[in-house]
Design a protein around this motif. Structure first.
Motif, PDB file in Angstrom:
ATOM      1  N   SER A 231      -5.217   7.241  -7.385  1.00 18.27           N
ATOM      2  CA  SER A 231      -4.709   5.869  -7.324  1.00 18.27           C
ATOM      3  C   SER A 231      -4.957   5.128  -8.625  1.00 18.27           C
ATOM      4  O   SER A 231      -4.077   4.414  -9.128  1.00 18.27           O
ATOM      5  N   GLU A 232      -6.131   5.289  -9.171  1.00 21.97           N
ATOM      6  CA  GLU A 232      -6.501   4.555 -10.385  1.00 21.97           C
ATOM      7  C   GLU A 232      -5.753   5.052 -11.611  1.00 21.97           C
ATOM      8  O   GLU A 232      -5.448   4.271 -12.516  1.00 21.97           O
ATOM      9  N   ARG A 233      -5.444   6.343 -11.639  1.00 19.95           N
ATOM     10  CA  ARG A 233      -4.916   6.927 -12.869  1.00 19.95           C
ATOM     11  C   ARG A 233      -3.480   7.410 -12.786  1.00 19.95           C
ATOM     12  O   ARG A 233      -2.799   7.524 -13.814  1.00 19.95           O
ATOM     13  N   PHE A 234      -2.989   7.706 -11.578  1.00 24.71           N
ATOM     14  CA  PHE A 234      -1.688   8.351 -11.468  1.00 24.71           C
ATOM     15  C   PHE A 234      -0.735   7.664 -10.491  1.00 24.71           C
ATOM     16  O   PHE A 234       0.225   8.289 -10.026  1.00 24.71           O
ATOM     17  N   ARG A 235      -0.989   6.421 -10.150  1.00 21.39           N
ATOM     18  CA  ARG A 235      -0.082   5.610  -9.319  1.00 21.39           C
ATOM     19  C   ARG A 235       0.170   6.221  -7.935  1.00 21.39           C
ATOM     20  O   ARG A 235       1.281   6.162  -7.405  1.00 21.39           O
ATOM     21  N   VAL A 236      -0.856   6.780  -7.326  1.00 19.14           N
ATOM     22  CA  VAL A 236      -0.761   7.324  -5.972  1.00 19.14           C
ATOM     23  C   VAL A 236      -1.236   6.261  -4.984  1.00 19.14           C
ATOM     24  O   VAL A 236      -2.267   5.616  -5.199  1.00 19.14           O
ATOM     25  N   VAL A 237      -0.465   6.067  -3.910  1.00 23.87           N
ATOM     26  CA  VAL A 237      -0.832   5.104  -2.868  1.00 23.87           C
ATOM     27  C   VAL A 237      -0.825   5.818  -1.518  1.00 23.87           C
ATOM     28  O   VAL A 237      -0.132   6.821  -1.329  1.00 23.87           O
TER      29      VAL A 237
ATOM     30  N   TRP B 171      10.684   0.252 -14.698  1.00 21.77           N
ATOM     31  CA  TRP B 171      10.715   0.820 -13.353  1.00 21.77           C
ATOM     32  C   TRP B 171       9.733   1.976 -13.301  1.00 21.77           C
ATOM     33  O   TRP B 171       9.988   3.052 -13.843  1.00 21.77           O
ATOM     34  N   LEU B 172       8.567   1.731 -12.692  1.00 17.72           N
ATOM     35  CA  LEU B 172       7.495   2.718 -12.606  1.00 17.72           C
ATOM     36  C   LEU B 172       7.055   2.836 -11.155  1.00 17.72           C
ATOM     37  O   LEU B 172       6.103   2.173 -10.722  1.00 17.72           O
ATOM     38  N   PRO B 173       7.729   3.678 -10.371  1.00 17.35           N
ATOM     39  CA  PRO B 173       7.409   3.797  -8.946  1.00 17.35           C
ATOM     40  C   PRO B 173       6.043   4.421  -8.713  1.00 17.35           C
ATOM     41  O   PRO B 173       5.499   5.127  -9.566  1.00 17.35           O
ATOM     42  N   ASP B 174       5.480   4.132  -7.539  1.00 13.96           N
ATOM     43  CA  ASP B 174       4.252   4.775  -7.077  1.00 13.96           C
ATOM     44  C   ASP B 174       4.615   6.018  -6.276  1.00 13.96           C
ATOM     45  O   ASP B 174       5.776   6.221  -5.897  1.00 13.96           O
ATOM     46  N   LEU B 175       3.609   6.828  -5.994  1.00 10.51           N
ATOM     47  CA  LEU B 175       3.782   8.006  -5.144  1.00 10.51           C
ATOM     48  C   LEU B 175       3.019   7.773  -3.848  1.00 10.51           C
ATOM     49  O   LEU B 175       1.797   7.579  -3.859  1.00 10.51           O
ATOM     50  N   TYR B 176       3.730   7.779  -2.731  1.00 15.27           N
ATOM     51  CA  TYR B 176       3.104   7.594  -1.422  1.00 15.27           C
ATOM     52  C   TYR B 176       2.849   8.948  -0.777  1.00 15.27           C
ATOM     53  O   TYR B 176       3.748   9.788  -0.675  1.00 15.27           O
ATOM     54  N   LEU B 177       1.598   9.174  -0.357  1.00 12.98           N
ATOM     55  CA  LEU B 177       1.218  10.411   0.312  1.00 12.98           C
ATOM     56  C   LEU B 177       0.835  10.124   1.758  1.00 12.98           C
ATOM     57  O   LEU B 177      -0.070   9.338   2.016  1.00 12.98           O
ATOM     58  N   GLU B 178       1.542  10.754   2.682  1.00  9.90           N
ATOM     59  CA  GLU B 178       1.114  10.684   4.083  1.00  9.90           C
ATOM     60  C   GLU B 178      -0.058  11.621   4.324  1.00  9.90           C
ATOM     61  O   GLU B 178      -0.984  11.311   5.070  1.00  9.90           O
ATOM     62  N   ASN B 179       0.007  12.770   3.673  1.00 12.22           N
ATOM     63  CA  ASN B 179      -1.009  13.809   3.879  1.00 12.22           C
ATOM     64  C   ASN B 179      -2.033  13.736   2.749  1.00 12.22           C
ATOM     65  O   ASN B 179      -1.712  14.019   1.593  1.00 12.22           O
ATOM     66  N   ILE B 180      -3.265  13.343   3.062  1.00 15.23           N
ATOM     67  CA  ILE B 180      -4.283  13.174   2.021  1.00 15.23           C
ATOM     68  C   ILE B 180      -5.364  14.252   2.097  1.00 15.23           C
ATOM     69  O   ILE B 180      -6.510  14.049   1.698  1.00 15.23           O
TER      70      ILE B 180
END
Length: 271
Positions: A15-21, A104-113
């Motif tokens: 999350s802090e470094r690679f835009r993962v939410v 335009w810099l989208p985040d990456l959403y992960l359902e499976n963590i």
């Protein structure tokens, strides 16, 4: 066959470094849906206002650059650092549109963590993970190329520049020799041991575009120089060149020549 064990992913670092939410919103674009050409074309129309162009091939190139970062960097970083293979179920993985500082810099959403622990039977699991990752990326590259008329080599180089970044720059975030050796070992596998068939090509793109660094005299620094043009200069209103371009006249002319060829190709399709 080794027994599969699962471990939680360090989402704080991602999350802090690679835009993962990990919190769901209403705007997700699930990666698996991008393989549907109609849906993909609608996404391109949806994101087009965020770029200073109306040309689909420019948008397609920029889309793959974002996808390349979000789908490759967290996965390879997690694997090389923790020996955890993140889930590649892209029906549960999505990009979340987001604009930051006008980009335009989208985040990456992960359902499976959680991911598979690959510390046992490493070589077998690494091969399986890398092959699945790039086989699925090949499907995305093919889909975007078909929908936007961007040649696949351009799209592949858009992806592999982030692989080089992970294994040449991000590796230096670590001072543990065990972890850095894991990075070096994985990078060697990616370059030298993945067959072209994994990418659906006659070449391994990670190997093909690995051209080393060039000394840029005006900047007095070394920089990796791209082989193909990603059209970044046309996507931004200030005609900003990408970091892989040394911003010398010869490279700018190469970028513009590639752009002109693509423009003519696109116009021929519309006749």
């Amino acid at each position: 066959m080794p027994h599969n064990k699962f471990k939680p992913i360090n989402t704080t670092v991602l999350s802090e470094r690679f835009r993962v939410v990990t919190e769901q919103t209403q705007d997700e674009i699930y990666v698996s849906d991008l393989l549907n050409e109609i849906y993909l074309r609608n996404v391109i129309k949806r994101i087009k206002p965020n770029f200073a162009t109306d040309r689909d091939f420019v948008i397609g190139s920029q889309l793959i650059k974002r996808l390349g970062f979000l789908l490759v960097v967290p996965s390879l970083y997690t694997f090389s650092t923790d020996r955890i293979a993140m889930s590649l179920d892209w029906s549960r993985t999505a990009i979340v549109p987001k604009v930051k500082d006008g980009l335009w810099l989208p985040d990456l959403y992960l359902e499976n963590i959680v991911g598979e622990d690959c510390s046992d039977a490493l070589e077998e699991k690494r091969e399986a993970f890398f092959e699945q990752l790039f086989q699925q990326l090949a499907e995305l590259v093919q889909a975007v190329s078909q929908a936007t008329a961007v040649p696949r080599p351009i799209l592949w180089e858009n992806i592999v520049v982030y692989i080089y970044w992970v294994y040449e720059t991000v590796v230096d975030w670590h001072h543990d020799s065990t972890i850095t050796n894991q990075f070096y070992e994985d990078f060697n596998v990616l370059i030298h041991q993945l067959s072209p068939e994994v990418f659906g090509e006659r070449f391994n793109p990670i190997q093909r575009f690995y051209n080393g660094y060039h000394y840029i005299a005006p900047e007095q620094t070394f920089r990796r120089v791209r082989t193909t043009c990603c059209f970044n200069f046309e996507a931004s209103s200030d005609e900003k060149y990408c970091g892989g371009c040394p911003q010398l006249a010869v490279n700018k002319e190469a970028c513009r020549a590639t752009h002109e060829a693509m423009r003519q190709q696109t116009n021929s399709y519309s006749v």
